[in-house]
Design an enzyme around this catalytic site. Structure first.
Site, PDB file in Angstrom:
ATOM      1  N   GLU A 269      48.036  72.333  31.652  1.00 46.41           N
ATOM      2  CA  GLU A 269      49.428  71.933  31.442  1.00 46.41           C
ATOM      3  C   GLU A 269      50.402  73.112  31.649  1.00 46.41           C
ATOM      4  OE1 GLU A 269      49.075  68.163  28.458  1.00 46.41           O
ATOM      5  OE2 GLU A 269      49.200  70.109  27.485  1.00 46.41           O
ATOM      6  N   ASP A 342      43.124  62.191  26.027  1.00 47.76           N
ATOM      7  CA  ASP A 342      44.016  62.924  25.126  1.00 47.76           C
ATOM      8  C   ASP A 342      44.302  62.170  23.837  1.00 47.76           C
ATOM      9  OD1 ASP A 342      45.727  64.811  24.090  1.00 47.76           O
ATOM     10  OD2 ASP A 342      47.397  64.355  25.398  1.00 47.76           O
ATOM     11  N   GLU A 370      50.377  61.686  17.053  1.00 49.23           N
ATOM     12  CA  GLU A 370      51.144  61.765  18.295  1.00 49.23           C
ATOM     13  C   GLU A 370      51.141  60.436  19.041  1.00 49.23           C
ATOM     14  OE1 GLU A 370      50.918  64.041  22.655  1.00 49.23           O
ATOM     15  OE2 GLU A 370      49.642  64.722  21.003  1.00 49.23           O
TER      16      GLU A 370
END
Length: 678
Positions: A269, A342, A370
């Protein structure tokens, strides 16, 4: 006389009065001992800060018989575990380390609070993992990436001179569930974390935590030698880079002699890493391992790596790390997310588990929600944690569970570890949602003993956090144990994944197609819906991600008839009219799953409303308000996904489920501004 009557009335009603609470005590709501317990009832030898804390906890809260605390070096095979035995009218807690005695004290206080029997205690506890670690994604400016409980606990601007009382409270809470390690800062690390002024601040936290048996670790930015060291580059094979890290490690250990080591996110990332210089992950990890080794430190190197490519994102960690197996130093542990994409509400387990035969592996979970409704949704995560740990990889034959691979049972390891991304902030109740506290608790308990059941952990937590009355415990436990599956149903059933709104990941956006951006950040990349069907083809005719799993899983997952239905859209692109095991078409099954999720949250609301008599008004109304948000969000998810996918299936939404209440075009216009959460 009137006042006297009032006092008598209050005294008589005391057992029925529920006082307001704010959640700040978490599960440590021990009743104070009246007039204090006599010091003669606590027997111990020696003086040690950890032992003094253990004695203080007993003096404040223990209501039973005499307790003797013994350090016994012959118990070193239990590591920081302990033995608790009833013996001639007293309880003896024995451990090789003082931290073990402290853990033993919290164990009997837990038994006392859950009203367990003390008459014939014979308990031996050895932790499942050596390193039981919380990863804080906290930034130096006080924000928390994926944090939903306010700003960071760490007040860097006040340190080292001003010490918040919450630092010790935090350490105490972690010690009560056996967490013994903390990464203080975000894996997307600022190089400034390694500046001398910040290291002096870190020292203060390490000094507070030490007495509670907690070691401090830091996330480090791979480019630190260049950015703050002024070097030309950060190539791990360059001598001057190695020397910079060596000197930095000496500086850290001079300040913090028991410093744990580094956590590294590299070449993922956009983060810098060894590949920037044509080096491998092993080159980078080993360079750091070598400089930490003389000090007893370790490197936790994250396997969460993926880059823009035509290769299925779910395959990339396996492709990068398997060729490096056996090339890492023995004080390197590869930290692997539970799933290959993820932290989704449900993923197939990460195929990297077991694939590294000669390299230590550790699990990384995410406690912070999240992808699970932030601090607005009640989602108890112990079932998700257990699902991963109990997954059989077949790497070393049947029974090669992820728990046994990572805890040293299957493959002896120098060190074993387990980690999770924390959900803790400066909110009064620590986690934003009162029930989110259970996920912090559950991780700690499973890190200590991964054989505990999700039900047992929920039972403990409810009794310690709210009340032990069965009329409350049993219905609330049912909510908790079903809540993860409920969230999967109203968000992404049957193996759907990553169809969230971009950036902040709150709410549905299955139509998201980030043209010109990275395809693997785009929902349409993952669900692949078209006129023929829906789902990501990971079979041999698709991305062939199934080949990364050991036999027989590669065959089971690769065959649509044998693939578990809760992962069918993870591994297969399935026709809309495909017949599921219950006789429904895939489209009907999808619709019924979404509706089931909505109805379950509505049921949670009804059950919680009936609990009002058992909960203080503050926490009752706060949870009630959160459930209202969750119920609205569940309908939002259901309508958005079914109305959007219906544009491909062209099939009617089954008539015996609740009708959509939104228009698709209106849902597409929703754009939330949640930048403050990142």
């Amino acid at each position: 006389m009137r006042n006297f009557r009032v006092y008598i009335l209050i005294f008589l009603l005391m057992p029925f009065i529920i006082f307001a609470e704010d959640g700040s005590k978490l599960w440590l709501r021990f009743p104070n001992v009246k007039n204090g317990i006599s010091s003669e009832k606590i027997i111990s030898k020696g003086k040690n800060p950890t032992l003094e804390i253990a004695k203080k906890e007993l003096m404040s809260y223990w209501q039973g018989q005499t307790i003797e605390l013994r350090t016994d070096k012959s118990l070193k095979n239990l590591k920081d575990g302990y033995v608790i035995k009833s013996n001639s009218g007293k309880i003896i807690i024995s451990a090789a380390k003082e931290s073990g005695l402290l853990y033993g004290v919290y164990h009997i206080l837990r038994l006392q609070q859950t009203k367990s029997d003390f008459s014939h205690l014979n308990i031996t506890e050895k932790p499942s993992y050596d390193i039981r670690i919380l990863n804080h994604w906290d930034n130096l400016d006080g924000t928390i990436e994926r944090g939903y409980a306010g700003h960071s606990l760490w007040k860097w601007e006040d340190l080292p001179n001003k010490i918040s009382p919450r630092y010790e409270e935090y350490a105490r809470v972690n010690a009560s569930i056996g967490i013994n390690s903390v990464v203080l800062n975000n894996v997307n690390a600022s190089p400034n974390m390694l500046r001398t002024d910040y290291l002096q601040k870190v020292k203060v936290l390490a000094d507070v935590f030490r007495a509670y048996g907690i070691k401090v670790y830091l996330s480090v930015n791979f480019s630190s030698p260049k950015v703050i060291g002024g070097l030309e580059n950060s190539d791990p094979l360059h001598k001057n880079v190695q020397q910079w890290w060596k000197e930095k490690a000496s500086e850290i250990y001079n300040l913090i002699p028991d410093f744990g080591g580094f956590l590294v996110k590299a070449n993922s990332e956009g983060q810098p890493g060894p590949q920037d210089y044509g080096r491998t992950h092993a080159d980078g990890a080993n360079m750091m391992a070598d400089i930490l080794k003389p000090h007893g430190g370790i490197v936790m190197w994250r396997a969460f790596v993926y880059s823009p490519s035509k290769e299925d994102r779910a395959k990339q960690a396996h492709l990068e790390f398997v060729p490096l197996d056996g090339k890492f130093r023995d004080n390197v542990i590869i930290q692997i997310k539970n799933g290959p994409v993820d932290f989704q509400p449900r993923e197939a387990f990460n195929p990297l588990f077991g694939a590294l035969k000669k390299t230590s592996e550790m699990v990384e979970f995410q406690i912070t929600q999240e992808y699970l409704g932030f601090s607005n949704h009640l989602v108890y995560l112990a079932p998700l944690f257990k699902e991963t740990l109990d997954s059989d990889t077949y790497s070393d034959g049947k029974g090669s569970t992820i728990a046994k691979i990572t805890d040293g049972t299957l493959r002896p390891a120098q060190l074993t570890a387990i980690s999770a991304v924390a959900n803790i902030g400066e909110d009064t109740n620590w986690t934003g949602h009162h029930f989110a506290q259970a996920n912090w608790y559950a991780f700690g308990r499973l890190a200590w003993n991964h054989e505990l059941s999700a039900e047992n952990i929920a039972d403990e937590w409810i009794k310690m956090t709210f009340t032990d009355k069965a009329a409350f415990v049993n219905p609330v436990k049912k909510i908790m144990l079903s809540s993860r599956e409920t969230a999967v149903d109203y968000m992404m059933p049957l193996g759907l994944h990553h169809i969230f709104a971009s950036g902040h990941h709150y709410g549905p956006e299955p139509w998201g197609d980030y043209k010109g951006g990275r395809p693997d950040w785009s929902p349409v990349y993952y669900h692949q819906a078209n006129a023929q069907g829906i789902g990501f083809d990971r079979t041999k005719t698709g991305s062939d991600a199934v080949s990364q799993y050991f036999s027989p899983l590669n065959t089971i997952y690769g065959d649509i008839e044998t693939c578990p239905e809760n992962l069918i859209l993870w591994f297969h692109h399935v026709p809309w009219n495909y017949k599921m095991k219950d006789g429904k078409t895939l489209w009907e099954e999808l619709a019924f799953k979404y509706d089931s999720g909505v109805q379950n949250v509505r049921e949670y609301q009804k059950v919680w409303d009936q609990m009002e008599a058992y909960v203080d008004p503050e926490r009752f109304t706060q949870v009630q308000s959160k459930l209202k948000i969750q119920a609205k969000d569940a309908v939002w998810w259901k309508d958005a996904c079914l109305l959007y996918f219906q544009t491909f299936s062209k099939m009617p939404i089954p008539y015996d489920i609740e009708r959509p209440v939104h228009e698709l075009e209106d849902l597409k216009k929703i754009k939330l501004d949640l930048k403050h959460h990142n």
